[in-house]
Each structure stands twice: as C-alpha cells, then as structure tokens.
Motif scaffolding. Sequence first.
Motif, PDB file in Angstrom:
ATOM      1  N   UNK A 107      12.073 -12.319 -10.262  1.00  0.00           N
ATOM      2  CA  UNK A 107      11.663 -11.191 -11.099  1.00  0.00           C
ATOM      3  C   UNK A 107      10.282 -10.691 -10.684  1.00  0.00           C
ATOM      4  N   UNK A 108       9.387 -11.603 -10.343  1.00  0.00           N
ATOM      5  CA  UNK A 108       8.050 -11.228  -9.892  1.00  0.00           C
ATOM      6  C   UNK A 108       8.116 -10.421  -8.602  1.00  0.00           C
ATOM      7  N   UNK A 109       8.951 -10.880  -7.686  1.00  0.00           N
ATOM      8  CA  UNK A 109       9.091 -10.207  -6.389  1.00  0.00           C
ATOM      9  C   UNK A 109       9.687  -8.810  -6.573  1.00  0.00           C
ATOM     10  N   UNK A 110      10.661  -8.710  -7.451  1.00  0.00           N
ATOM     11  CA  UNK A 110      11.300  -7.429  -7.715  1.00  0.00           C
ATOM     12  C   UNK A 110      10.308  -6.424  -8.293  1.00  0.00           C
ATOM     13  N   UNK A 111       9.453  -6.889  -9.195  1.00  0.00           N
ATOM     14  CA  UNK A 111       8.496  -5.974  -9.820  1.00  0.00           C
ATOM     15  C   UNK A 111       7.477  -5.470  -8.810  1.00  0.00           C
ATOM     16  N   UNK A 112       7.115  -6.295  -7.858  1.00  0.00           N
ATOM     17  CA  UNK A 112       6.188  -5.876  -6.798  1.00  0.00           C
ATOM     18  C   UNK A 112       6.828  -4.814  -5.914  1.00  0.00           C
ATOM     19  N   UNK A 113       8.041  -5.070  -5.482  1.00  0.00           N
ATOM     20  CA  UNK A 113       8.704  -4.157  -4.553  1.00  0.00           C
ATOM     21  C   UNK A 113       8.996  -2.798  -5.202  1.00  0.00           C
ATOM     22  N   UNK A 114       9.318  -2.797  -6.482  1.00  0.00           N
ATOM     23  CA  UNK A 114       9.694  -1.547  -7.158  1.00  0.00           C
ATOM     24  C   UNK A 114       8.488  -0.770  -7.657  1.00  0.00           C
ATOM     25  N   UNK A 115       7.335  -1.397  -7.731  1.00  0.00           N
ATOM     26  CA  UNK A 115       6.192  -0.761  -8.367  1.00  0.00           C
ATOM     27  C   UNK A 115       5.591   0.350  -7.502  1.00  0.00           C
ATOM     28  N   UNK A 116       5.425   1.518  -8.126  1.00  0.00           N
ATOM     29  CA  UNK A 116       4.762   2.628  -7.458  1.00  0.00           C
ATOM     30  C   UNK A 116       3.275   2.319  -7.275  1.00  0.00           C
ATOM     31  N   UNK A 117       2.737   1.472  -8.169  1.00  0.00           N
ATOM     32  CA  UNK A 117       1.308   1.175  -8.130  1.00  0.00           C
ATOM     33  C   UNK A 117       0.896   0.450  -6.863  1.00  0.00           C
ATOM     34  N   UNK A 118       1.865  -0.040  -6.106  1.00  0.00           N
ATOM     35  CA  UNK A 118       1.538  -0.714  -4.854  1.00  0.00           C
ATOM     36  C   UNK A 118       0.799   0.218  -3.893  1.00  0.00           C
ATOM     37  N   UNK A 119       0.990   1.513  -4.069  1.00  0.00           N
ATOM     38  CA  UNK A 119       0.342   2.473  -3.182  1.00  0.00           C
ATOM     39  C   UNK A 119      -1.181   2.416  -3.303  1.00  0.00           C
ATOM     40  N   UNK A 120      -1.694   1.896  -4.408  1.00  0.00           N
ATOM     41  CA  UNK A 120      -3.148   1.786  -4.580  1.00  0.00           C
ATOM     42  C   UNK A 120      -3.770   0.989  -3.449  1.00  0.00           C
ATOM     43  N   UNK A 121      -3.051  -0.036  -2.965  1.00  0.00           N
ATOM     44  CA  UNK A 121      -3.573  -0.856  -1.872  1.00  0.00           C
ATOM     45  C   UNK A 121      -3.701  -0.058  -0.578  1.00  0.00           C
ATOM     46  N   UNK A 122      -2.971   1.054  -0.465  1.00  0.00           N
ATOM     47  CA  UNK A 122      -3.007   1.868   0.759  1.00  0.00           C
ATOM     48  C   UNK A 122      -3.992   3.024   0.652  1.00  0.00           C
ATOM     49  N   UNK A 123      -4.513   3.229  -0.534  1.00  0.00           N
ATOM     50  CA  UNK A 123      -5.431   4.339  -0.774  1.00  0.00           C
ATOM     51  C   UNK A 123      -6.604   4.367   0.209  1.00  0.00           C
ATOM     52  N   UNK A 124      -7.287   3.224   0.485  1.00  0.00           N
ATOM     53  CA  UNK A 124      -8.400   3.267   1.438  1.00  0.00           C
ATOM     54  C   UNK A 124      -7.972   3.570   2.871  1.00  0.00           C
ATOM     55  N   UNK A 125      -6.668   3.394   3.160  1.00  0.00           N
ATOM     56  CA  UNK A 125      -6.193   3.543   4.532  1.00  0.00           C
ATOM     57  C   UNK A 125      -5.642   4.945   4.783  1.00  0.00           C
ATOM     58  N   UNK A 126      -4.791   5.434   3.886  1.00  0.00           N
ATOM     59  CA  UNK A 126      -4.169   6.746   4.113  1.00  0.00           C
ATOM     60  C   UNK A 126      -4.820   7.852   3.280  1.00  0.00           C
ATOM     61  N   UNK A 127      -5.722   7.483   2.394  1.00  0.00           N
ATOM     62  CA  UNK A 127      -6.423   8.477   1.604  1.00  0.00           C
ATOM     63  C   UNK A 127      -5.741   8.748   0.274  1.00  0.00           C
ATOM     64  N   UNK A 128      -6.520   9.180  -0.702  1.00  0.00           N
ATOM     65  CA  UNK A 128      -6.026   9.366  -2.072  1.00  0.00           C
ATOM     66  C   UNK A 128      -4.951  10.458  -2.141  1.00  0.00           C
ATOM     67  N   UNK A 129      -5.152  11.562  -1.373  1.00  0.00           N
ATOM     68  CA  UNK A 129      -4.209  12.676  -1.453  1.00  0.00           C
ATOM     69  C   UNK A 129      -2.824  12.259  -0.967  1.00  0.00           C
ATOM     70  N   UNK A 130      -2.774  11.623   0.197  1.00  0.00           N
ATOM     71  CA  UNK A 130      -1.475  11.213   0.726  1.00  0.00           C
ATOM     72  C   UNK A 130      -0.878  10.076  -0.100  1.00  0.00           C
ATOM     73  N   UNK A 131      -1.735   9.214  -0.612  1.00  0.00           N
ATOM     74  CA  UNK A 131      -1.235   8.131  -1.457  1.00  0.00           C
ATOM     75  C   UNK A 131      -0.583   8.691  -2.713  1.00  0.00           C
ATOM     76  N   UNK A 132      -1.177   9.753  -3.271  1.00  0.00           N
ATOM     77  CA  UNK A 132      -0.604  10.388  -4.454  1.00  0.00           C
ATOM     78  C   UNK A 132       0.753  10.994  -4.135  1.00  0.00           C
ATOM     79  N   UNK A 133       0.852  11.633  -2.972  1.00  0.00           N
ATOM     80  CA  UNK A 133       2.130  12.232  -2.567  1.00  0.00           C
ATOM     81  C   UNK A 133       3.198  11.162  -2.358  1.00  0.00           C
ATOM     82  N   UNK A 134       2.812  10.028  -1.796  1.00  0.00           N
ATOM     83  CA  UNK A 134       3.753   8.922  -1.596  1.00  0.00           C
ATOM     84  C   UNK A 134       4.254   8.416  -2.940  1.00  0.00           C
ATOM     85  N   UNK A 135       3.330   8.245  -3.862  1.00  0.00           N
ATOM     86  CA  UNK A 135       3.708   7.743  -5.184  1.00  0.00           C
ATOM     87  C   UNK A 135       4.666   8.706  -5.879  1.00  0.00           C
TER      88      UNK A 135
END
Length: 472
Positions: A398-426
């Motif tokens: 259940x823990x693994x499933x919640x990680x994979x399905x969570x849109x919030x995971x994109x926060x970890x990519x924010x410093x790499x791809x930028x806030x604008x693109x991260x928002x579009x991904x989400x």
Amino acid sequence: MGKTRIEHDLLGDREVPDEAYYGVHTLRAKENFQISGTTISAFSELVVALASVKEAAAQANTELGLLAPELRDAIVAACEEIRHGALHDQFVVDVIQGGAGTSTNMNANEVVCNRALEILGHQRGEYQYLHPNEHVNMAQSTNDVYPTAIRIATCFAIERLLRAMEHLRAAFAQKATEFAHLLKIGRTQLQDAVPMTLGQEFSTYAVMIEEDIARLTEASALIREINLGATAIGTGITAHPEYAGKALTALRRITGLDLSTAPNLIEATQDCGAFVQLSGVLKRIAVKLSKTCNDLRLLSSGPRSGLGEINLPPMQAGSSIMPGKVNPVIPEVMNQVCFEVFGNDLTVTFAAEAGQLQLNAFEPIIASALFRSFKHLTNGCMTLANLCVKGITANPDRLRESIERSIALVTALNPIIGYKQATEVAAEAYANGTNVREVVLQRGLMTEAELEEALRHEVLTQPRAYERANKG
C-alpha cells in the motif's frame, strides 16, 4: 451496626465503628462529602505523602523537646506501616471535599493516632494517651500539611508518569527503526505532499514524547518547594522557630525527594501557581499524545477503503452488527484520556484563581484533577505502548502504491525541470490518470536513468544539492 466506641468533637458525641482507625472528624466528613465516590485512598501517593509529613513532624518535634520520644516512636512506626501500604482503606474521605483539605488532614491524624495507640498498648480512641490533634498534628495546620502532601504525592506521580512516557517513547523509537526502509507519501492538510519514510513518521512521535519528558522534568522542580512550617497562614504560629528546617530535613530523608522550603511561607500558603503550571504541562502532553493517536487511527483506516498504510493489532470485535469489523480501540481510549486531561486543566485553572486572601480553599479539587490526570495518563501510556504500538505492522504494498500514484512526487523534480514544467507534468498526470514518472519520460524532460536517480529513496527523504533548471 457492629461494636462501636464513643468519640467527641465540638458538635457532640458520635458512635464510631470500633474496628475503624479513623475517628469522629473523619466520620462526619465521610457523611458530609458523598460527592465523587472516590476516596483519598484511591490515590496511594497522597496517603503515603500524608504519612511522610506526619512522621517528619513527629521527628522534628521530638528533636525540639516538644514531643516525648515514646510517642514519637509510636507515631513513626504507624507512619512507616502506612507508607508501606497498610491501612490505606481507612482513608475514607471523598477526595472532593469542603474545608480546604481539613477532612483529609483529620483523617490522617486519626488513622496514625489510633494505630500508634495500638503500638503503645492502648485501645483505639483512648486519646488521653495520644491525641490526633495535640500530638500527631503538633506544630501543623491543614494549610501546610495538605499542600505539602499534595506536592510530595505529585512528585511520586511525576516519576511514575515519566517512566510510562519513556516506555512509550522507546516503543515508537523501535518502530521507527523497524520502518526506516519503507518509503511512503507524506501528507499536509490531508492532501498528498512529498515522500518520507514510515520510520521518519514514527520517529516524530518518539521525539514529541521525548520533548515532553523534558518539560515535565522541568516542571517538577517548582513542585518540590513546600510550605511545611507555615501552619495556618504562613506566619508559623504554634510552631517552634526551628521546626520548619528540622521537619524539612526529616521529610527529605523519608521521601528521598530534593525538597526545599519556600522562601516566603505566606505567599506559598495561598499561591497555587505551581499546580497551574504543572497542569499546563500535562495538557501539553495530552495534546500531543491525542494528535499521535489521531494519526494512528488515520494511517490504519480501512482496512480496504481507507489509508491502510499500517495495521494496528486487533484487540476485540468492533461491532454488534457488522461481522469482522475491528476498531482502533486503544488509540480511542487514549484520546479519551487526553480529553479528560484537557478538562482537568480547566478545573485546576478555575480552582487556583478562586483562592481568596491567605488561603486557597479549593486545593481538594486541584488535587483530584491532577491525580486523575497523572493516573490516567500513566495507565494510558502503558496501554498504548503494550497493546498497540509494539504490535503495529506496515503494509509495504500500500505504501509503494501511494508513492507511485501520487502527483506530489513531482515536487522532487521541481529543482531539476523547473516549477513551470513540473506544474504541467502534475496537471497532465492528474487529468489523464497516469503517474509523474510516465509523463516526464513521455515529454523527454529527463532520461530514465536521471529519473531513477532523482527518485531514489535517499534523495526523496533528505536534503540534497541540485543543479537547478533555472538559476535566474
């Protein structure tokens, strides 16, 4: 009614049960205060504290040449028996009582006196040989005996609660270690946030308890300041000038507590501020324990239709109509203990404020509220640790499933791809019912290797230096 003896007070004669160690003053109080159904014997620390005060007073008065050694020895022997558990059933006055605790003090005087009379070879009630007020209460008043006993009893209660809190802290710390490798999604405002480990989540519960252990230890210092020797209002009337010091020395030896005499006994006799402060600390402890139990109930909710990230040990059937239902009864009972502590704190606040001039007449309800908070918090911590926390298990899938399905995971990519693109991904992942990983790869924003590195367990759950996408 069995065999009785006649005792006398200012209101007249009364028949007292011959087998009773208490006397006429206690009998009247027992009849007058049928309030809670809880007698002072329910709080063993208070009974032990009262006996300790009486023993210390007898020793001090004999040192000063005011009490015959043979009377002191009998009083001390009786007090030692009470301190070791004897005759607690004879402390029969309701814990909620009028008179600023006078009935409790009288109850102690009479029980000690009648047991001491037996030790001297006399019958209970033969006060011409040893008197409850003349000898057992020598150089004392309810107004210094009762608050001193409450403070000593509170010190004992603090020690018990600290041990229980440490036991609960250790249980959470052990689970934090056990769950350290399990990645999950954190939540803020009940919405998906960023990843963390289940171990990190449980470690916070251990740290919160550790902080409150420190706060309770600090609060105990003020409680160790007593007003014994103050007598009626703090002037020390009827007491020898050296009595307070000698009684303190004896009381420190008897209790093993680092007690001290208040610098101003008039102030100490009327001020209940230390109890207000201590009650506030108990409320703080209860607030955080209740929040922790709320979390445990949320994390274990389901088991199929809730978060279901952890399993609480099943303790009993949860419904008379729904077969198979199991409820989080241990966190629920701890929540209720905490609610009671909140109310007890308000009681202490009002009672402390209600004092007038040289005395607070409402210390009995302060004592009742404090001791109930201590007793129930202590039992609650042990119950929560032993019947719940130690048996908690995780649901890795259940823990693994919640990680994979969570849109919030994109926060970890924010410093790499930028806030604008991260928002579009989400937004795209949410709209299409897919996940962040798939959208990032489809858009070519990162390679699979880069994505795997960015979403590693260690990277997701602690600070890390990034090569930022936009340095402007």
